[in-house]
Write a protein that holds these residues in place. Structure first.
Motif, mmCIF file in Angstrom:
data_model
loop_
_atom_site.group_PDB
_atom_site.id
_atom_site.type_symbol
_atom_site.label_atom_id
_atom_site.label_comp_id
_atom_site.label_asym_id
_atom_site.label_seq_id
_atom_site.Cartn_x
_atom_site.Cartn_y
_atom_site.Cartn_z
ATOM 1 N N ARG A 35 57.112 73.934 -29.455
ATOM 2 C CA ARG A 35 56.745 74.021 -27.808
ATOM 3 C C ARG A 35 56.319 75.444 -27.432
ATOM 4 N NH1 ARG A 35 61.408 70.663 -28.097
ATOM 5 N NH2 ARG A 35 62.762 72.159 -27.710
ATOM 6 N N ASP A 36 57.059 76.182 -27.824
ATOM 7 C CA ASP A 36 56.385 77.836 -27.632
ATOM 8 C C ASP A 36 55.133 78.058 -27.746
ATOM 9 O OD1 ASP A 36 58.993 78.142 -26.538
ATOM 10 O OD2 ASP A 36 59.951 79.297 -28.159
ATOM 11 N N LEU A 37 54.715 77.502 -29.167
ATOM 12 C CA LEU A 37 53.165 77.697 -29.584
ATOM 13 C C LEU A 37 52.114 77.130 -28.601
ATOM 14 C CD1 LEU A 37 53.530 78.079 -33.592
ATOM 15 C CD2 LEU A 37 53.904 79.948 -31.573
ATOM 16 N N ASP A 38 52.619 75.814 -28.419
ATOM 17 C CA ASP A 38 51.730 75.046 -27.412
ATOM 18 C C ASP A 38 51.541 75.884 -26.153
ATOM 19 O OD1 ASP A 38 50.828 72.809 -28.890
ATOM 20 O OD2 ASP A 38 52.514 71.380 -28.663
ATOM 21 N N ASP A 39 52.616 76.332 -25.778
ATOM 22 C CA ASP A 39 52.610 77.088 -24.310
ATOM 23 C C ASP A 39 51.740 78.262 -24.646
ATOM 24 O OD1 ASP A 39 53.430 77.850 -21.807
ATOM 25 O OD2 ASP A 39 54.748 79.390 -22.786
ATOM 26 N N GLN A 40 51.737 78.832 -25.803
ATOM 27 C CA GLN A 40 50.794 80.081 -25.887
ATOM 28 C C GLN A 40 49.267 79.728 -25.723
ATOM 29 O OE1 GLN A 40 51.607 83.346 -25.850
ATOM 30 N NE2 GLN A 40 53.819 82.660 -25.475
ATOM 31 N N LEU A 41 49.141 78.500 -26.673
ATOM 32 C CA LEU A 41 47.749 78.049 -26.684
ATOM 33 C C LEU A 41 47.253 77.601 -25.291
ATOM 34 C CD1 LEU A 41 47.628 75.669 -29.838
ATOM 35 C CD2 LEU A 41 46.762 77.918 -29.435
ATOM 36 N N GLU A 42 48.243 77.136 -24.487
ATOM 37 C CA GLU A 42 47.787 76.706 -23.017
ATOM 38 C C GLU A 42 47.522 77.868 -22.369
ATOM 39 O OE1 GLU A 42 50.284 72.442 -23.077
ATOM 40 O OE2 GLU A 42 50.904 73.765 -21.568
ATOM 41 N N ARG A 43 48.361 78.933 -22.420
ATOM 42 C CA ARG A 43 48.269 80.128 -21.670
ATOM 43 C C ARG A 43 46.836 80.891 -22.170
ATOM 44 N NH1 ARG A 43 52.698 83.225 -19.868
ATOM 45 N NH2 ARG A 43 54.396 81.823 -19.704
ATOM 46 N N ALA A 44 46.427 80.852 -23.501
ATOM 47 C CA ALA A 44 45.338 81.378 -23.967
ATOM 48 C C ALA A 44 44.151 80.681 -23.217
ATOM 49 C CB ALA A 44 45.304 81.304 -25.319
ATOM 50 N N ALA A 45 44.128 79.311 -23.349
ATOM 51 C CA ALA A 45 42.907 78.511 -22.851
ATOM 52 C C ALA A 45 42.931 78.651 -21.364
ATOM 53 C CB ALA A 45 43.248 76.988 -23.082
ATOM 54 N N THR A 46 43.940 78.830 -20.539
ATOM 55 C CA THR A 46 43.783 79.011 -19.149
ATOM 56 C C THR A 46 43.177 80.243 -18.845
ATOM 57 O OG1 THR A 46 45.956 77.880 -18.831
ATOM 58 C CG2 THR A 46 45.248 79.097 -17.112
ATOM 59 N N ARG A 47 43.727 81.334 -19.786
ATOM 60 C CA ARG A 47 43.206 82.685 -19.527
ATOM 61 C C ARG A 47 41.638 82.579 -19.798
ATOM 62 N NH1 ARG A 47 40.730 86.092 -18.249
ATOM 63 N NH2 ARG A 47 41.235 88.384 -18.494
ATOM 64 N N ALA A 48 41.224 81.894 -20.970
ATOM 65 C CA ALA A 48 39.887 81.983 -21.116
ATOM 66 C C ALA A 48 38.871 81.410 -20.174
ATOM 67 C CB ALA A 48 39.557 80.940 -22.332
ATOM 68 N N PHE A 49 39.560 80.333 -19.300
ATOM 69 C CA PHE A 49 38.645 79.664 -18.412
ATOM 70 C C PHE A 49 38.480 80.541 -16.950
ATOM 71 C CE2 PHE A 49 37.455 75.182 -19.482
ATOM 72 C CZ PHE A 49 37.924 75.013 -20.725
ATOM 73 N N ARG A 50 39.476 81.455 -16.897
ATOM 74 C CA ARG A 50 39.714 82.212 -15.567
ATOM 75 C C ARG A 50 38.369 82.672 -15.047
ATOM 76 N NH1 ARG A 50 44.086 86.925 -15.466
ATOM 77 N NH2 ARG A 50 45.292 85.065 -15.757
ATOM 78 N N ASP A 51 37.510 83.433 -15.947
ATOM 79 C CA ASP A 51 36.306 84.049 -15.482
ATOM 80 C C ASP A 51 35.230 82.944 -15.081
ATOM 81 O OD1 ASP A 51 37.604 86.636 -16.075
ATOM 82 O OD2 ASP A 51 36.472 86.799 -17.940
ATOM 83 N N SER A 52 35.223 81.986 -15.680
ATOM 84 C CA SER A 52 34.330 81.025 -15.283
ATOM 85 C C SER A 52 34.626 80.392 -14.037
ATOM 86 C CB SER A 52 34.353 79.728 -16.421
ATOM 87 O OG SER A 52 33.998 80.241 -17.629
ATOM 88 N N PHE A 53 35.931 80.150 -13.781
ATOM 89 C CA PHE A 53 36.365 79.515 -12.423
ATOM 90 C C PHE A 53 36.063 80.781 -11.407
ATOM 91 C CE2 PHE A 53 39.518 76.565 -14.414
ATOM 92 C CZ PHE A 53 38.908 75.450 -13.929
ATOM 93 N N LEU A 54 36.239 82.002 -11.371
ATOM 94 C CA LEU A 54 35.826 83.007 -10.491
ATOM 95 C C LEU A 54 34.675 83.129 -10.288
ATOM 96 C CD1 LEU A 54 38.401 85.726 -11.619
ATOM 97 C CD2 LEU A 54 38.435 84.188 -9.761
ATOM 98 N N ILE A 55 33.578 82.904 -11.479
ATOM 99 C CA ILE A 55 32.201 82.791 -11.451
ATOM 100 C C ILE A 55 32.006 81.715 -10.552
ATOM 101 C CG2 ILE A 55 29.813 82.403 -12.513
ATOM 102 C CD1 ILE A 55 31.212 83.889 -14.781
ATOM 103 N N GLY A 56 32.402 80.715 -10.678
ATOM 104 C CA GLY A 56 32.253 79.457 -9.605
ATOM 105 C C GLY A 56 32.478 79.871 -8.143
ATOM 106 N N ALA A 57 33.470 80.546 -8.108
ATOM 107 C CA ALA A 57 33.997 80.995 -6.621
ATOM 108 C C ALA A 57 32.919 81.988 -6.201
ATOM 109 C CB ALA A 57 35.200 81.654 -6.749
#
Lengths: 203, 446
Positions: B406-428
């Motif tokens: 569960r902890d490792l899945d959480d880390q992957l979700e955190r990493a993916a969320t962080r990876a999408f952040r810049d793209s969402f901000l570019i969209g903004a």
């Protein structure tokens, strides 16, 4: 709301909505929902093991040693672990850092009293060793204080670390059997050298 | 009968515009089924939007020289036939070609339906039907596509379009054609179309990136992702009552809409966790923004400009150039960010494995299986559940192993969320750029 400025309510509402949504997200940790940052290897940390005996001792030594080596090399313990997980040649600096790190770990464990006496490990070591059964029975019959005065755990471990061919060991750390065989041979040699030195000092 | 014809023409408009993003949630399935690369599969989206953008204005020029009923029927039939072709495509190249043909048919159908809706309902109401159908299609497309993919298959997305489009062919032949041909020509509304293009690029970020984050990053099923992103169309429906309550000038309404889309994208960039509820409020902002802007901008770009079909085509071109622009800007950014996220994710995973309350031998077994899973990730989020299924530990250690998973899945979700952040901000940033185009520029008078 009525009047010519009624429309101004829409931009005001929009600003309030955006501030509320972004504010609530940030207040609940939005923006810091990121992967765990590895700890600074130069900052001392407590390590524990779920098992006792030689296996637990080895685990704690390796974890502390990786921190020390990472600190020397300027990388995190995790980065170093991932690097060593790949097969291949190791740089001299890496080998030296790991050796020094393991020795520092021995010193640290000795200083904080977490290094077990040799007598606590001898039964397990004898189980794994291929010795003459009369000799084995003789060693087992020795009182703990005799064993502890003859063999110092930190001395044996430091000698074993010096004995280890870390370059070969780290070239392919995935070969578990080879790893155990090399460590076993190094520890055996370290015990012999330690006892020989002890005898020389007594004579 | 006339009402049924009008409804079928409006449904056709919604289908053509929904197709812009309808396959977004099906892309992982298409990638696997047709053994394609990520780059190839992106062209299933890009090709349709690009061809639709390029074909819209020529289609509008062509309709003035043709019989609108036949022209529209031909367009809808081509769209229906190409949809069926997409469903039976057995290679990625074939699917991309079929999508191009589908877009050509869609371009003909869009301008044809506009002319016939105006002929049936009058100028204002006909245009309103056309615009509203387009907004609904754009908003619900990804959700419907996701549900169909999960419930049946990705091919079902195209199959369900065929009967609606096939029924619309006789509807087009029976519906009225515009009777008067005015000779006036107005220049395209450049500013409204530029705003529309930038806003479409931003909305692409919201819909395309969010579904990718939900499915690929957070491992949710296409159906769950579809239900989640349905917040956008629901919120878009609330935009009209809101606008009626405040009665803002059109410029203010569009500016507020752009601001809401930008705010929603910032919210999507910074979720506090991977709990889906955190995406609801930001999506609602995006949906409200979509509802306040797209129909207003489209109406503004077309407002009494002649030839009507030509100006409508400019709006279609602008919207789909915006989608392509959004994909062109965002795809390399988030794929590069996903790759950059691999290292911190691997370090976080290593840290958790090293400190896990498990015996050393179990840690080594976990590390070996994880190492294989991570080696195969190739820019995608690895499936750790499969890796953990291979690890066998003592029953007393099973709870610790489950917690580690569960902890490792959480880390992957955190990493993916962080990876999408810049793209969402570019969209903004794209939405804010759309807002900037609304600032009046004073012309110097001599």
């Amino acid at each position: 709301m009525n009047g010519p400025w009624r429309w101004a309510g829409l931009p005001v509402l929009a600003v309030l909505l955006v501030c509320a949504v972004v504010g609530v997200q940030l207040a609940n940790g939005g923006g810091s929902y990121e992967p765990l940052r590895p700890a600074d290897p130069c900052v001392e940390r407590q390590v524990t093991s779920q098992v006792d005996g030689i296996e637990g001792l080895t685990e704690r030594l390796v974890l502390l040693g990786l921190d020390e080596a990472g600190c020397t090399l300027g990388v995190t313990r995790e980065e170093l672990t991932l690097r060593f997980a790949q097969s291949g040649d190791r740089a001299d600096a890496e080998i030296d850092a790991v050796r020094d790190g393991l020795k520092s770990a021995v010193t640290r464990m000795k200083d904080d009293g977490t290094l077990p006496p040799a007598s606590a490990l001898v039964d397990e070591a004898l189980d794994a060793a291929d010795l003459n059964r009369f000799l084995e029975a003789g060693i087992r019959a020795l009182p703990d204080r005799v064993i502890d005065s003859a063999l110092k755990t930190d001395d044996v471990l430091t000698r074993a670390i010096d004995e280890l061919d870390l370059r070969e060991l780290l070239a392919d750390p995935t070969d578990q059997a080879d790893l155990e065989q090399q460590i076993g041979a190094a520890v055996e040699q370290a015990v012999k050298d330690s006892l020989a030195d002890r005898l020389r000092n007594l004579i | 009968m006339r009402r049924a014809n009008v409804s079928l023409l409006a449904v056709t408009v919604a289908l053509v515009l929904a197709d812009s993003a309808v396959v977004t949630l099906a892309l992982p399935d298409i990638l696997r089924h047709l053994d394609a690369t990520v780059g190839q599969v992106a062209w299933v989206l890009i090709a349709y939007n690009l061809v639709l953008a390029l074909a819209a204005v020529p289609a509008a020029l062509a309709i003035s020289r043709a019989e609108p009923r036949l022209f529209n029927a031909l367009g809808i039939a081509t769209f229906a036939g190409a949809s069926a072709w997409c469903a039976v495509a057995d290679s990625i190249e074939m699917l991309i070609i079929a999508r191009c043909v589908q877009a050509i048919g869609g371009a003909l159908a869009l301008v044809g339906c506009l002319e016939q809706l105006v002929a049936e309902r009058g100028e204002r109401r006909g245009v309103a039907w056309w615009v509203t159908a387009g907004v609904i299609g754009t908003a619900v497309g990804p959700a419907v596509g996701g549900l169909l993919t999960e419930a049946i298959s990705w091919q079902a997305i195209f199959v369900v379009q065929v009967p609606f489009a096939a029924l619309a062919v006789p509807a087009a032949l029976m519906a009225r054609s515009p009777t008067t041909h005015r000779v006036d020509r107005h220049r395209p509304a450049v500013r409204a179309n530029v705003t529309l293009a930038l806003l479409s690029a931003a909305l692409t970020a919201a819909l395309f990136l969010l579904v990718l984050l939900l499915v690929e990053g957070w491992g949710r099923s296409p159906a769950t992702a579809a239900l989640t992103v349905s917040v956008v169309p629901v919120a878009a429906l609330a935009a009209r009552p809101l606008a009626r309550a405040f009665r803002p000038p059109p410029g203010v309404e569009i500016a507020v809409g752009c601001f809401l889309v930008a705010g929603g994208l910032v919210g999507l960039a910074i979720p506090p966790s991977s709990n889906l509820w955190w995406s609801v409020a930001p999506q609602a902002l995006v949906g409200l923004g979509l509802g306040l802007t797209v129909d207003q901008l489209t109406s503004r770009a077309m407002d009494l400009r002649l030839p009507r079909a030509e100006h409508a085509a400019w709006t279609i071109g602008a919207r789909h150039v915006g989608v392509v622009l959004g994909l062109a800007i965002l795809t390399p950014v988030f794929t590069a960010d996903l790759r950059d996220a691999e290292e911190p994710a691997q370090q976080a995973i290593t840290s958790l494995v090293l400190d896990a309350p498990l015996p050393p031998q179990d840690k080594i077994a976990v590390a070996e299986t994880l190492g294989e899973a991570l080696a195969q990730q190739d820019g995608q989020v690895p499936d750790l559940a499969a890796a953990f299924a291979e690890v066998e530990v003592d029953t007393t250690d099973q709870p610790a192993l489950d917690q580690l998973a569960r902890d490792l899945d959480d880390q992957l979700e955190r990493a993916a969320t962080r990876a999408f952040r810049d793209s969402f901000l570019i969209g903004a940033a794209l939405a804010l750029a759309a807002l900037l185009t609304l600032i009046p520029v004073r012309r110097r008078t001599s």
